[in-house]
Scaffold this motif. Sequence first.
Motif, PDB file in Angstrom:
ATOM      1  N   ALA A  65     -52.998  19.934 -31.354  1.00 16.11           N
ATOM      2  CA  ALA A  65     -52.272  18.675 -31.582  1.00 16.11           C
ATOM      3  C   ALA A  65     -52.397  17.753 -30.377  1.00 16.11           C
ATOM      4  N   ILE A  66     -52.313  18.323 -29.167  1.00  9.50           N
ATOM      5  CA  ILE A  66     -52.388  17.497 -27.951  1.00  9.50           C
ATOM      6  C   ILE A  66     -53.782  16.881 -27.808  1.00  9.50           C
ATOM      7  N   LEU A  67     -54.822  17.644 -28.128  1.00  8.80           N
ATOM      8  CA  LEU A  67     -56.184  17.100 -28.059  1.00  8.80           C
ATOM      9  C   LEU A  67     -56.359  15.946 -29.037  1.00  8.80           C
ATOM     10  N   ARG A  68     -55.801  16.099 -30.223  1.00  3.40           N
ATOM     11  CA  ARG A  68     -55.868  15.018 -31.210  1.00  3.40           C
ATOM     12  C   ARG A  68     -55.098  13.803 -30.713  1.00  3.40           C
ATOM     13  N   PHE A  69     -53.926  14.047 -30.135  1.00  6.50           N
ATOM     14  CA  PHE A  69     -53.059  12.996 -29.615  1.00  6.50           C
ATOM     15  C   PHE A  69     -53.753  12.218 -28.490  1.00  6.50           C
ATOM     16  N   LYS A  70     -54.421  12.951 -27.572  1.00  8.88           N
ATOM     17  CA  LYS A  70     -55.009  12.304 -26.397  1.00  8.88           C
ATOM     18  C   LYS A  70     -56.405  11.745 -26.620  1.00  8.88           C
ATOM     19  N   TYR A  71     -57.227  12.508 -27.313  1.00 10.81           N
ATOM     20  CA  TYR A  71     -58.650  12.167 -27.328  1.00 10.81           C
ATOM     21  C   TYR A  71     -59.176  11.688 -28.675  1.00 10.81           C
ATOM     22  N   GLN A  72     -58.368  11.776 -29.724  1.00 11.31           N
ATOM     23  CA  GLN A  72     -58.875  11.345 -31.027  1.00 11.31           C
ATOM     24  C   GLN A  72     -58.108  10.147 -31.573  1.00 11.31           C
ATOM     25  N   GLY A  73     -57.490   9.413 -30.663  1.00  9.64           N
ATOM     26  CA  GLY A  73     -56.844   8.164 -31.077  1.00  9.64           C
ATOM     27  C   GLY A  73     -55.591   8.335 -31.912  1.00  9.64           C
ATOM     28  N   ARG A  74     -55.036   9.557 -31.945  1.00  6.59           N
ATOM     29  CA  ARG A  74     -53.876   9.797 -32.810  1.00  6.59           C
ATOM     30  C   ARG A  74     -52.564   9.522 -32.065  1.00  6.59           C
ATOM     31  N   ALA A  75     -52.410   8.263 -31.661  1.00  5.45           N
ATOM     32  CA  ALA A  75     -51.238   7.863 -30.877  1.00  5.45           C
ATOM     33  C   ALA A  75     -49.935   8.138 -31.628  1.00  5.45           C
ATOM     34  N   GLU A  76     -49.995   8.080 -32.968  1.00  5.74           N
ATOM     35  CA  GLU A  76     -48.765   8.233 -33.758  1.00  5.74           C
ATOM     36  C   GLU A  76     -48.178   9.650 -33.657  1.00  5.74           C
ATOM     37  N   LEU A  77     -48.985  10.606 -33.163  1.00  4.09           N
ATOM     38  CA  LEU A  77     -48.467  11.976 -33.024  1.00  4.09           C
ATOM     39  C   LEU A  77     -47.383  12.077 -31.955  1.00  4.09           C
ATOM     40  N   SER A  78     -47.231  11.018 -31.133  1.00  4.18           N
ATOM     41  CA  SER A  78     -46.167  11.033 -30.117  1.00  4.18           C
ATOM     42  C   SER A  78     -44.821  11.278 -30.777  1.00  4.18           C
ATOM     43  N   ARG A  79     -44.688  10.790 -32.012  1.00  2.00           N
ATOM     44  CA  ARG A  79     -43.403  10.902 -32.688  1.00  2.00           C
ATOM     45  C   ARG A  79     -43.061  12.358 -33.011  1.00  2.00           C
ATOM     46  N   SER A  80     -43.956  13.056 -33.720  1.00  2.53           N
ATOM     47  CA  SER A  80     -43.622  14.434 -34.089  1.00  2.53           C
ATOM     48  C   SER A  80     -43.660  15.363 -32.882  1.00  2.53           C
ATOM     49  N   LEU A  81     -44.582  15.102 -31.941  1.00  4.32           N
ATOM     50  CA  LEU A  81     -44.669  15.981 -30.774  1.00  4.32           C
ATOM     51  C   LEU A  81     -43.441  15.835 -29.870  1.00  4.32           C
ATOM     52  N   SER A  82     -42.933  14.607 -29.731  1.00  6.97           N
ATOM     53  CA  SER A  82     -41.759  14.418 -28.870  1.00  6.97           C
ATOM     54  C   SER A  82     -40.555  15.163 -29.432  1.00  6.97           C
ATOM     55  N   ARG A  83     -40.535  15.349 -30.750  1.00  9.02           N
ATOM     56  CA  ARG A  83     -39.395  16.047 -31.362  1.00  9.02           C
ATOM     57  C   ARG A  83     -39.343  17.515 -30.984  1.00  9.02           C
ATOM     58  N   LEU A  84     -40.461  18.037 -30.484  1.00  5.20           N
ATOM     59  CA  LEU A  84     -40.480  19.446 -30.069  1.00  5.20           C
ATOM     60  C   LEU A  84     -39.650  19.666 -28.799  1.00  5.20           C
ATOM     61  N   VAL A  85     -39.525  18.631 -27.968  1.00  4.49           N
ATOM     62  CA  VAL A  85     -38.766  18.781 -26.718  1.00  4.49           C
ATOM     63  C   VAL A  85     -37.468  17.984 -26.703  1.00  4.49           C
ATOM     64  N   ALA A  86     -37.336  17.022 -27.624  1.00  4.95           N
ATOM     65  CA  ALA A  86     -36.171  16.128 -27.617  1.00  4.95           C
ATOM     66  C   ALA A  86     -34.831  16.869 -27.671  1.00  4.95           C
ATOM     67  N   PRO A  87     -34.664  17.872 -28.563  1.00  5.26           N
ATOM     68  CA  PRO A  87     -33.346  18.525 -28.629  1.00  5.26           C
ATOM     69  C   PRO A  87     -32.950  19.183 -27.304  1.00  5.26           C
ATOM     70  N   ALA A  88     -33.922  19.817 -26.621  1.00  3.29           N
ATOM     71  CA  ALA A  88     -33.617  20.517 -25.362  1.00  3.29           C
ATOM     72  C   ALA A  88     -33.290  19.548 -24.232  1.00  3.29           C
ATOM     73  N   LEU A  89     -33.790  18.324 -24.333  1.00  2.00           N
ATOM     74  CA  LEU A  89     -33.525  17.313 -23.299  1.00  2.00           C
ATOM     75  C   LEU A  89     -32.015  17.082 -23.160  1.00  2.00           C
ATOM     76  N   GLY A  90     -31.330  17.115 -24.295  1.00  3.81           N
ATOM     77  CA  GLY A  90     -29.889  16.887 -24.303  1.00  3.81           C
ATOM     78  C   GLY A  90     -29.086  18.017 -23.678  1.00  3.81           C
ATOM     79  N   THR A  91     -29.707  19.174 -23.488  1.00  5.80           N
ATOM     80  CA  THR A  91     -28.984  20.332 -22.952  1.00  5.80           C
ATOM     81  C   THR A  91     -29.116  20.442 -21.428  1.00  5.80           C
ATOM     82  N   LEU A  92     -29.887  19.530 -20.813  1.00  4.38           N
ATOM     83  CA  LEU A  92     -30.156  19.648 -19.373  1.00  4.38           C
ATOM     84  C   LEU A  92     -29.020  19.130 -18.492  1.00  4.38           C
TER      85      LEU A  92
END
Length: 212
Positions: A65-92
């Motif tokens: 997913a990260i390779l697609r996000f960075k090197y294949q122009g899939r900028a929109e993946l920022s949305r679903s990928l950010s959700r993988l860490v977003a919940p834990a951000l609130g627990t810090l």
Amino acid sequence: MKLLGRVLSEILNGLAPSLCAACDEPASGAFCEACGQNFQKPPERLVAGVPLLIAGAYAPPLSTAILRFKYQGRAELSRSLSRLVAPALGTLGLPADAVLVPVPLHPKRLATRGYNQAALLAQELGRSSGLSCRPRLLARARETERQVGKARDARLTNAADAFLVRQRGARHAVVVDDVVTTGATVRACAQALARGGIELCAVVALAEAFGD
Ligand SMILES: [Zn+2]
């Protein structure tokens, strides 16, 4: 016109069914069921003396997913990928005035790629957490040579003094990057922030990779 385009793409994104970030199959979260089975959660650790929050190890499906996000122009993946860490951000337990600071991309690479993947992630995390995103707070002080293919020691010295604080007014920062490898980049960011009177509170990345 620009605003209209952005509004339209927001609406379309909202209507589109969720697709797996690694293979584009339908998915309820970031990954489909098949890819999700291989997803490895990381151990907790510190980098530059602060908590490192990552979604997982740099292995499929996350690395795909990260390779697609960075090197294949899939900028929109920022949305679903950010959700993988977003919940834990609130627990810090971050200070309320902490700002999200993406690792700046070299201008030449930004021109080729068209977007800074770390900045896109920071924007999404800002939206979900309510923390403000400061994509231009840090800047590259000089061109760092491409780190890929370099020996570990060369890479560590290479990144020192690579960044500087370009905007004032922040006191606490969370550095956002896509992948953390040796931590040299993050430590260089922490040094630059400290020189600018800003305390690093945490580092958020999608994945951690050891070596290249
Ligand atoms: Zn999949």
